[in-house]
Design a protein around this motif. Structure first.
Motif, PDB file in Angstrom:
ATOM      1  N   TYR A   5       0.799  -1.126   0.012  1.00  0.00           N
ATOM      2  CA  TYR A   5      -0.028   0.007   0.079  1.00  0.00           C
ATOM      3  C   TYR A   5       0.851   1.161  -0.065  1.00  0.00           C
ATOM      4  N   LYS A   6       2.065   1.119   0.796  1.00  0.00           N
ATOM      5  CA  LYS A   6       2.961   2.126   0.734  1.00  0.00           C
ATOM      6  C   LYS A   6       4.274   1.553   1.321  1.00  0.00           C
ATOM      7  N   MET A   7       5.369   2.456   0.730  1.00  0.00           N
ATOM      8  CA  MET A   7       6.740   1.580   0.786  1.00  0.00           C
ATOM      9  C   MET A   7       7.769   2.646   0.960  1.00  0.00           C
ATOM     10  N   ALA A   8       8.706   2.557   2.187  1.00  0.00           N
ATOM     11  CA  ALA A   8       9.585   3.768   2.264  1.00  0.00           C
ATOM     12  C   ALA A   8      10.900   3.127   1.949  1.00  0.00           C
ATOM     13  N   ILE A   9      11.771   3.593   1.224  1.00  0.00           N
ATOM     14  CA  ILE A   9      13.023   3.771   1.160  1.00  0.00           C
ATOM     15  C   ILE A   9      13.996   4.325   2.186  1.00  0.00           C
ATOM     16  N   LEU A  10      14.722   3.732   2.894  1.00  0.00           N
ATOM     17  CA  LEU A  10      15.788   4.600   3.941  1.00  0.00           C
ATOM     18  C   LEU A  10      17.160   4.276   3.501  1.00  0.00           C
ATOM     19  N   PRO A  11      17.719   4.909   2.852  1.00  0.00           N
ATOM     20  CA  PRO A  11      19.074   4.725   2.399  1.00  0.00           C
ATOM     21  C   PRO A  11      20.412   4.480   3.383  1.00  0.00           C
ATOM     22  N   SER A  12      20.098   5.409   4.453  1.00  0.00           N
ATOM     23  CA  SER A  12      21.021   5.577   5.315  1.00  0.00           C
ATOM     24  C   SER A  12      20.854   5.057   6.804  1.00  0.00           C
ATOM     25  N   GLU A  13      19.779   4.441   7.110  1.00  0.00           N
ATOM     26  CA  GLU A  13      19.507   4.015   8.351  1.00  0.00           C
ATOM     27  C   GLU A  13      20.310   2.756   8.927  1.00  0.00           C
TER      28      GLU A  13
END
Length: 448
Positions: free
Chosen positions: A121-129
């Motif tokens: 439904y929703k997707m979050a990309i966190l490159p530096s976590e």
């Protein structure tokens, strides 16, 4: 503005005689955030960062579905999504949850991994976590949030690339938003989706244009007594099957095409109504993918009936013997909404979407499609975009709302279409969608 047909789901590629369901598979909204109390930016489809961000996201969706070593690194309740959107992130939102089988079909892949979500439904990309120089992905299916830690894809964006995008957005003249969780105390998920975008800083009034909405020229200029006019519209609606249908115009100037198995009606306001006249068998229901392909075939075949608008998939519902897909319009990345749009027939149905299709794996069973043409108007409108004013207005306008039970799933600016056989000048309004599925329409305040 040319029609980008089935924006977000389907786009007939130039030169192809048949479509590929994965020709265009795109989100409803892309949001870039530098984190808590920092700006959030909506990246429109024509922005230079849209394509590289979405190409990267598709590569990670493919990885999640196809790599056998994928496994969830954490599962959280839906409340956790509120924490995700307050991080430095790149968020991709769909209007409805796209299940894993459908995602795999869009990408022309087989789903073989340990991907645990019901869909995206929703997707979050966190490159530096992640401290180990991997990339973190959070997937929200509407009920739970799953965390995945994956390596950066080859030839994709690097941490530096993502950081540069944020740095460059600060330099651009692009609208900034906040998320509602940053500003509303006593936050409760059951009443408030955490990632609702609001304007909390910057100018109170911003400039917008009106939108001209008309019944398509092919329909509004038809002469009821002209057999040539009827033949022309029949070719567009019926195609190679036009000789199988009896054509007529009733006393209300409704165009009717009918044979032994189906009937089409085109009303003066541009509404196309289709009905399959025979009984259906439950074994014909088939899969969601098969049914969606039939719906897309039906719409694509008649794409010349509309112009100047994008179309996206806005809802999927499974019924006993068939599926219902709804589609809606966007113009220049702003929604065009239908709220209790009255069908001018004996049933007086109320429509809440531009297109509503009931379909199984074999055929379309019924369709309501409000055919309209759109173009930008010449009016300059200075409108109040602050969310505090909106909340004051909604409780003034709708006296029946119980403030203690009122919920907010999303807030969007939209052009709302009302029933009309004539040209309409549409001005932006607020559309508040509740978690229960109700829509409230609130006019935007104009600068005195």
């Amino acid at each position: 503005m040319p029609t980008n047909f089935l924006w977000g789901i389907f786009n007939k590629a130039q030169g192809k005689t048949e479509y590929d369901i994965g020709d265009a598979f795109e989100p409803y909204r892309v949001v870039v955030s530098e984190g808590f109390e920092n700006p959030h930016w909506v990246i429109k489809e024509n922005h230079e960062y849209y394509k590289p961000l979405w190409n990267d996201a598709k590569a990670y969706i493919k990885y999640l579905l196809t790599d056998k070593d994928v496994s969830s690194k954490g599962e959280y309740g839906k409340e956790f999504w509120g924490d995700v959107v307050l991080k430095k992130s790149f968020v991709f939102e769909f209007k409805t949850c796209i299940n894993s089988e459908l995602l795999a079909a869009f990408l022309n892949e087989n789903w073989v991994s340990g991907f645990k979500s019901e869909g995206i439904y929703k997707m979050a990309i966190l490159p530096s976590e992640n401290i180990n120089k991997n990339l973190t992905i959070y997937v929200f299916d509407g009920e739970k949030v799953n965390k995945y830690v994956v390596p950066f894809v080859a030839k994709g964006l690097s941490i530096k690339d993502y950081d540069d995008i944020i740095s460059n957005l600060y330099e651009e003249d692009i609208e900034e938003y906040g998320v509602i969780k940053e500003y509303v105390a006593n936050y409760v998920y059951q009443y408030l989706s955490p990632d609702v975008l609001i304007v909390a800083k910057g100018p109170k009034f911003r400039n917008y244009k009106n939108l001209i909405c008309e019944v398509p020229e092919k329909i509004r200029n038809i002469q009821p007594n002209s057999s040539q006019d009827l033949n022309d519209i029949a070719k567009t609606v019926l195609g190679e099957d036009e000789d199988d249908y009896i054509r007529s115009v009733d006393i209300y100037e409704t165009i009717v095409f009918q044979n032994l198995s189906s009937i089409y009606r085109i009303y003066r306001d541009g509404l196309l109504e289709y009905k399959y006249l025979h009984a259906i068998n439950s074994y014909e229901k088939g899969s969601e993918i098969e049914a969606l392909k039939k719906a897309l075939e039906f719409i694509n075949y008649r794409e010349k009936l509309v112009s100047g608008v994008d179309i996206y998939l806005s809802g999927i519902e499974e019924n006993n013997n068939y599926y219902t897909f709804t589609f809606d319009y966007k113009y220049n990345d702003m929604a065009v909404s239908f709220n209790e749009y009255t069908v001018n027939n004996k049933d007086k149905n109320k429509l809440n979407h531009a297109i509503t299709v009931d379909v199984n794996s074999q055929r379309v069973l019924s369709c309501y499609w409000v055919l309209k043409e759109f173009k930008l108007g010449k009016d300059n409108l200075m409108l109040n975009v602050k969310f505090e004013s909106l909340f004051d207005d909604i409780f003034t306008l709708y006296k029946d709302i119980n403030i203690k039970d009122f919920s907010v799933k999303d807030i969007n600016m939209s052009y709302e279409v009302k029933y009309s056989i004539n040209s309409q000048s549409l001005e932006p309004v607020w559309i508040i969608e509740t978690i229960e599925g109700r829509q409230y329409v609130v006019p935007m305040q104009k600068k005195p």
